[in-house]
Design a protein around this motif. Structure first.
Motif, PDB file in Angstrom:
ATOM      1  N   VAL A 134     -11.299 -55.496  13.894  1.00 57.33           N
ATOM      2  CA  VAL A 134     -12.176 -55.478  12.722  1.00 57.33           C
ATOM      3  C   VAL A 134     -12.235 -54.148  11.973  1.00 57.33           C
ATOM      4  O   VAL A 134     -13.013 -53.992  11.044  1.00 57.33           O
ATOM      5  CB  VAL A 134     -13.587 -55.971  13.096  1.00 57.33           C
ATOM      6  CG1 VAL A 134     -13.578 -57.463  13.385  1.00 57.33           C
ATOM      7  CG2 VAL A 134     -14.144 -55.195  14.299  1.00 57.33           C
TER       8      VAL A 134
ATOM      9  N   ASN B  99     -23.192 -57.431  22.278  1.00 61.91           N
ATOM     10  CA  ASN B  99     -22.162 -56.718  23.034  1.00 61.91           C
ATOM     11  C   ASN B  99     -22.394 -56.735  24.545  1.00 61.91           C
ATOM     12  O   ASN B  99     -22.205 -55.728  25.226  1.00 61.91           O
ATOM     13  CB  ASN B  99     -22.071 -55.263  22.550  1.00 61.91           C
ATOM     14  CG  ASN B  99     -20.966 -55.119  21.528  1.00 61.91           C
ATOM     15  OD1 ASN B  99     -19.842 -55.543  21.769  1.00 61.91           O
ATOM     16  ND2 ASN B  99     -21.281 -54.528  20.383  1.00 61.91           N
TER      17      ASN B  99
ATOM     18  N   TYR C  59     -24.162 -47.004  23.878  1.00 61.38           N
ATOM     19  CA  TYR C  59     -22.940 -46.557  23.199  1.00 61.38           C
ATOM     20  C   TYR C  59     -23.191 -46.171  21.737  1.00 61.38           C
ATOM     21  O   TYR C  59     -22.468 -45.366  21.168  1.00 61.38           O
ATOM     22  CB  TYR C  59     -21.829 -47.615  23.329  1.00 61.38           C
ATOM     23  CG  TYR C  59     -21.798 -48.698  22.273  1.00 61.38           C
ATOM     24  CD1 TYR C  59     -21.178 -48.472  21.037  1.00 61.38           C
ATOM     25  CD2 TYR C  59     -22.378 -49.943  22.492  1.00 61.38           C
ATOM     26  CE1 TYR C  59     -21.148 -49.462  20.065  1.00 61.38           C
ATOM     27  CE2 TYR C  59     -22.347 -50.936  21.548  1.00 61.38           C
ATOM     28  CZ  TYR C  59     -21.730 -50.689  20.322  1.00 61.38           C
ATOM     29  OH  TYR C  59     -21.701 -51.665  19.365  1.00 61.38           O
TER      30      TYR C  59
ATOM     31  N   GLY D 292     -24.397 -57.086  14.126  1.00 58.52           N
ATOM     32  CA  GLY D 292     -23.244 -57.028  13.222  1.00 58.52           C
ATOM     33  C   GLY D 292     -22.367 -58.274  13.214  1.00 58.52           C
ATOM     34  O   GLY D 292     -21.926 -58.719  12.160  1.00 58.52           O
ATOM     35  N   LEU D 293     -22.144 -58.843  14.398  1.00 57.63           N
ATOM     36  CA  LEU D 293     -21.252 -60.001  14.478  1.00 57.63           C
ATOM     37  C   LEU D 293     -21.817 -61.190  13.694  1.00 57.63           C
ATOM     38  O   LEU D 293     -21.104 -61.870  12.956  1.00 57.63           O
ATOM     39  CB  LEU D 293     -21.024 -60.346  15.951  1.00 57.63           C
ATOM     40  CG  LEU D 293     -20.207 -61.585  16.295  1.00 57.63           C
ATOM     41  CD1 LEU D 293     -19.398 -61.325  17.553  1.00 57.63           C
ATOM     42  CD2 LEU D 293     -21.094 -62.789  16.517  1.00 57.63           C
TER      43      LEU D 293
ATOM     44  N   LEU E 184     -21.927 -60.412   9.913  1.00 52.97           N
ATOM     45  CA  LEU E 184     -20.576 -60.500   9.346  1.00 52.97           C
ATOM     46  C   LEU E 184     -20.279 -61.945   8.955  1.00 52.97           C
ATOM     47  O   LEU E 184     -19.771 -62.218   7.862  1.00 52.97           O
ATOM     48  CB  LEU E 184     -19.534 -60.013  10.361  1.00 52.97           C
ATOM     49  CG  LEU E 184     -18.103 -59.965   9.824  1.00 52.97           C
ATOM     50  CD1 LEU E 184     -17.923 -58.770   8.895  1.00 52.97           C
ATOM     51  CD2 LEU E 184     -17.076 -59.909  10.951  1.00 52.97           C
TER      52      LEU E 184
HETATM   53  C1  GLG Z   1     -19.593 -56.339  16.826  1.00 52.11           C
HETATM   54  C2  GLG Z   1     -19.244 -54.882  16.915  1.00 52.11           C
HETATM   55  C3  GLG Z   1     -19.428 -54.127  15.602  1.00 52.11           C
HETATM   56  C4  GLG Z   1     -18.795 -54.888  14.459  1.00 52.11           C
HETATM   57  C5  GLG Z   1     -19.342 -56.295  14.415  1.00 52.11           C
HETATM   58  C6  GLG Z   1     -18.649 -57.143  13.365  1.00 52.11           C
HETATM   59  O1  GLG Z   1     -19.942 -54.255  17.942  1.00 52.11           O
HETATM   60  O2  GLG Z   1     -18.843 -52.851  15.698  1.00 52.11           O
HETATM   61  O3  GLG Z   1     -19.049 -54.254  13.238  1.00 52.11           O
HETATM   62  O4  GLG Z   1     -19.150 -56.950  15.649  1.00 52.11           O
HETATM   63  O5  GLG Z   1     -17.285 -57.146  13.575  1.00 52.11           O
HETATM   64  N1  GLG Z   1     -21.352 -57.156  18.249  1.00 52.11           N
HETATM   65  C7  GLG Z   1     -21.044 -56.618  17.097  1.00 52.11           C
HETATM   66  O6  GLG Z   1     -21.899 -56.409  16.289  1.00 52.11           O
END
Ligand code: GLG
Length: 848
Positions: A453, A290, A575, A135-136, A139
């Motif tokens: 976020v 993570n 998680y 996700g990071l 994004l």
């Molecule tokens: C993190 C979070 C996700 C989030 C993403 C983007 O765990 O929940 O949506 O960043 O902010 N490591 C990730 O993917």
């Protein structure tokens, strides 16, 4: 002064005049030229791969014209620029995206067809740029698309890893990692800037020197090892605009300066080896999501990237500016997580040591320039670097960190005299077994804004991990920007049929809704239109057929596109609770078997008890994450048993799609009926795939976590299936588990018994997963949410009915699908970028 104007013609005219992509004949000509010159082949032996390269080059030529104009305009305008620093950019494929953003897909498809190729096959040749974990990184990729599309002057800065995230194979049900050498063929989308060579130093020592000009002592850092940073630039075209920003990814190269002492000592081999070490710096992306492992090479990557980027940013600033006080009016730097936090220290070093500014004046500038985005509250993901390591690698920076901390703690002491506990809690230096630098604290102290976020997450950081900092700096430093996704890739590109239907219904032939996503709201007008609902459902069915073909191709399993497609694709993490999902699948299987044993037919079971469904999983586990790998193995062994059970027909299928990545997501997401976002409440900062699924008409089963909360608010709670304990109960439940023991619900016990008796292979293989729940306090609260999860399923399956064409389905399910899409406008990453621009960066769009 430059007084060029490229503004004179309007966008439409300019499009036509500039480039081959809007003119079939020109495009064909350009394509042939690229085949003959760049590829040194002729048209008669050009295969799909060659066609991809030639077509990409032809398209790139157009993009580069816009890119050059944009850069020139931005330079002339000399406004404030944004720099988005991210260690990960999970871009996926570039060619289709460029065609869509340029609005040239149809013309190019036709031209390529005339040349004897098929666009879809050609697009398939492109390897994913998989320079991110999850996700990071994705994004950051959505953000660069939006920054271009919304006409901001904004660059991304990252690393050009030669190996992106590993490729995942499933062998005998286990994950096996293989390297992703994505640059096997040259990459037509990167523009190598070999003329730019930025030296970055490591190691060495610091000494003091009396500056005769100022009469004051000055710190000098004498580096011990030098590496050269050379950029690869990736043009980022916006949608419906010529604004084309730059994504600059650094490569590490050896210096040409040879270590002659070694050479003279006859140690030629060793001096070459040292040179080769340089390239290793940008060779591989760390595959953890993570989770931070604290490896020296990772810290070296971070400093290399940050130092090169800042050098570049400052060099650009100095071309037109002398006054350092003005820096924050010209430059905003966003730190994507704590990975680039050393940029704060590096800027302070540049201003104080190299430019001679006084400490306090410099520090004020630094704080105004930087802002930090936090993406997690999980402690194992928060970066801490041992002081020893930092001191060895970048000795001057460690001194500066100590000094920053000294002044910070002095302020805290002045505000809260005598509170020694507070001082030790908030100190940037952690005095523990291993003395270390708390990167998140450094990032907070050196930034003017810190954002979470999603709303829930932004509240949580203020009340948990950063609570003391709210007290110190006030709540104004903390803010929220709820994540978003780019509808260009995640609707138009991934789901062209649905995007087209929407454009027709909204009477929007130019797809302007893709940059005004709130327009989707008008779809609500059609929620009672049966013909429309049928059309909508047919498109979903078609997408499910495509997904079924992918499943067949990658796993060999046949799934019937009529059944409920119940999907969970994301990184495998305790998680995120894929274990909860697979346990529920096992429970379902056991109960179907019972009903079969009682003599019910498949048909009867489908109508009265369990509707036919396919449970579809995908996602990578970090190579060192033992528990996540067990979960993958369990999913696969369950699939092996269920899919080969001759009795069960299409009531249940379980598949694990290997090597989940961006281009697979583009097929999987549009083909979902239902997707799982079922993290333990309070653990998933936002989630962004939840948004992608909902935007493609898939419904969500989810916990009250991350952006699920806001999705529910937007689309209405009757259109999402929420379940589970709330974030505010988590501490208490964990406490209870710890002191009173874990209570396994009967339903889960049945599942555990089946696993323990070897129904899915050797029970030892799954022992530590089950034990983490029954004997080790069930940290992720699977036991507390399991029955609630099963209930939520019962409820939603009634509404799904028997799938496509079924009257219940059309009446109950499809309208929910339409209503979700209609109300997803808020989750466009364009909205995020506007919020960052207004509340954090203080920049305005610039129309080029
Ligand atoms: C993190 C979070 C996700 C989030 C993403 C983007 O765990 O929940 O949506 O960043 O902010 N490591 C990730 O993917």
């Amino acid at each position: 002064p430059l007084n060029h104007s490229v503004n004179s013609t309007n966008y439409e005219e300019k499009k036509m005049e500039n480039s081959a992509v809007y003119n079939k004949d020109k495009f064909e000509e350009s394509f042939v030229r690229h085949v003959e010159s760049d590829l040194a082949r002729n048209m008669f032996n050009c295969d799909d791969l060659g066609a991809y390269q030639a077509a990409s080059n032809a398209i790139r030529d157009s993009v580069l014209v816009d890119w050059a104009n944009t850069q020139q305009q931005q330079t002339i305008h000399d406004g404030k620029r944004v720099y988005y620093l991210s260690l990960e950019f999970l871009m996926g494929r570039a060619m289709d995206n460029a065609l869509i953003n340029l609005d040239a897909r149809d013309q190019v498809a036709e031209a390529i067809g005339n040349l004897g190729f098929n666009l879809e096959d050609v697009l398939e040749q492109e390897p994913d740029a998989a320079l991110g974990n999850g996700g990071l990184g994705r994004l950051a990729a959505c953000f660069v698309d939006s920054m271009s599309s919304r006409n901001y002057s904004a660059w991304g800065y990252g690393l050009n890893y030669q190996y992106g995230i590993f490729k995942q194979e499933i062998i005998d049900g286990y994950q096996v990692e293989t390297p992703d050498y994505w640059l096997k063929y040259s990459n037509p989308w990167e523009v190598m800037r070999s003329e730019i060579q930025i030296p970055v130093d490591f190691y060495g020592y610091v000494y003091e020197h009396y500056d005769t000009n100022t009469g004051k002592p000055k710190k000098i850092w004498q580096g011990g090892e030098r590496v050269i940073a050379v950029p690869a630039d990736f043009p980022i075209p916006g949608f419906n605009t010529t604004n084309t920003n730059n994504l600059r990814l650094w490569n590490a190269k050896p210096t040409m300066e040879f270590d002659f002492s070694k050479f003279n000592n006859g140690d030629y081999q060793q001096s070459v080896a040292a040179q080769q070490r340089a390239e290793a710096l940008t060779s591989v992306l760390y595959p953890n999501d993570n989770f931070e492992k604290g490896k020296e090479l990772r810290l070296r990557q971070q400093y290399f990237w940050v130092a090169a980027s800042l050098h570049d940013i400052i060099r650009r600033y100095k071309k037109n500016h002398k006054d350092w006080d003005n820096l924050s009016n010209q430059v905003a730097i966003q730190l994507n997580d704590t990975h680039p936090t050393l940029a704060i220290v590096e800027l302070q070093r540049i201003l104080v040591d190299l430019e001679g500014l006084e400490w306090n004046a410099a520090w004020k500038i630094v704080q105004r320039v930087f802002a930090y985005t936090n993406h997690t509250v999980m402690t194992e993901a928060l970066e801490k670097w041992p002081v020893d390591l930092v001191g060895r690698l970048i000795p001057r920076h460690l001194e500066i960190i100590y000094e920053i901390n000294y002044f910070f703690l002095k302020d805290v002491e002045a505000k809260f005299p005598g509170d020694r506990d507070l001082l030790s809690r908030v100190s940037i230096i952690e005095e523990g077994q291993v003395k270390s630098v708390r990167m998140a604290y450094l990032a907070i102290v050196g930034s003017h804004k810190v954002n979470g976020v999603a709303e829930l997450h932004s509240e949580l950081i203020k009340t948990t991990i950063f609570k003391d900092f709210v007290k110190i700096f006030g709540p104004e430093r903390f803010t929220n920007v709820t994540n978003g996704i780019t509808p260009r890739r995640w609707l138009r590109q991934a789901n062209p049929k649905l995007a087209k239907l929407i454009s027709e219904k909204l009477n929007d032939p130019k797809y302007e809704y893709l940059t005004h996503l709130g327009n989707l709201k008008k779809l609500e007008n059609f929620v009672n239109d049966e013909a429309f609902l049928k059309e909508w459902d047919d498109i979903k069915f078609d997408n499910k057929r495509k997904l079924a073909a992918l499943i067949k191709e990658t796993t060999g399993v046949e799934v019937d596109p009529n059944v409920l497609f119940d999907i969970q694709v994301k990184r495998i993490h305790e998680y995120k609770r894929q274990q909860l999902n697979i346990f529920a699948v096992i429970y379902r299987y056991l109960h179907i078997k019972k009903l079969l044993a009682e003599g019910l037919s498949v048909q009867e079971i489908a109508e009265k008890h369990y509707i036919p469904k396919a449970s579809i999983f995908g996602g990578k586990a970090a190579p060192g994450y033992y528990m996540a790998k067990i979960i993958i193995h369990l999913i696969n062994t369950v699939g092996e048993v269920v899919n080969n059970d001759p009795e069960i027909g299409n009531l249940l299928k379980v598949v694990f799609i290997p090597d989940y990545n961006v281009s697979k997501a583009e097929i999987i997401i549009p083909g979902s009926d239902l997707s799982n976002h079922i993290s333990t409440a309070g653990t998933e900062a936002s989630g962004t795939s939840n948004m992608k699924f909902a935007l493609n008409g898939g419904l969500i089963i989810g916990t009250v976590d991350g952006a699920n909360v806001e999705i529910t608010r937007e689309i209405g709670e009757e259109n999402i299936f929420l379940f589970g304990n709330l974030a505010e109960s988590v501490d208490e439940l964990r406490h209870k588990h710890y002191y009173e023991g874990v209570k396994i619900p009967e339903s889960m016990q049945e599942v555990f018994n089946a696993i323990d008796t070897g129904m899915f292979g050797l029970p030892e293989e799954f022992k530590s997963l089950l034990d983490s729940i029954r004997y080790h306090s069930d940290y992720y609260l699977a036991t507390d949410d399991f029955d609630l999860f099963l209930d939520a399923h019962k409820k939603l399956e009634k509404m799904f009915g028997l799938g496509s064409g079924d009257p219940t389905h059309l009446r109950e399910w499809v309208p929910k699908s339409v209503l979700s899409v209609a109300n997803m406008g808020f989750f466009s990453s364009d909205r995020c970028i506007d919020e960052y621009a207004e509340n954090i960066w203080d920049v305005e769009p610039l129309n080029v």
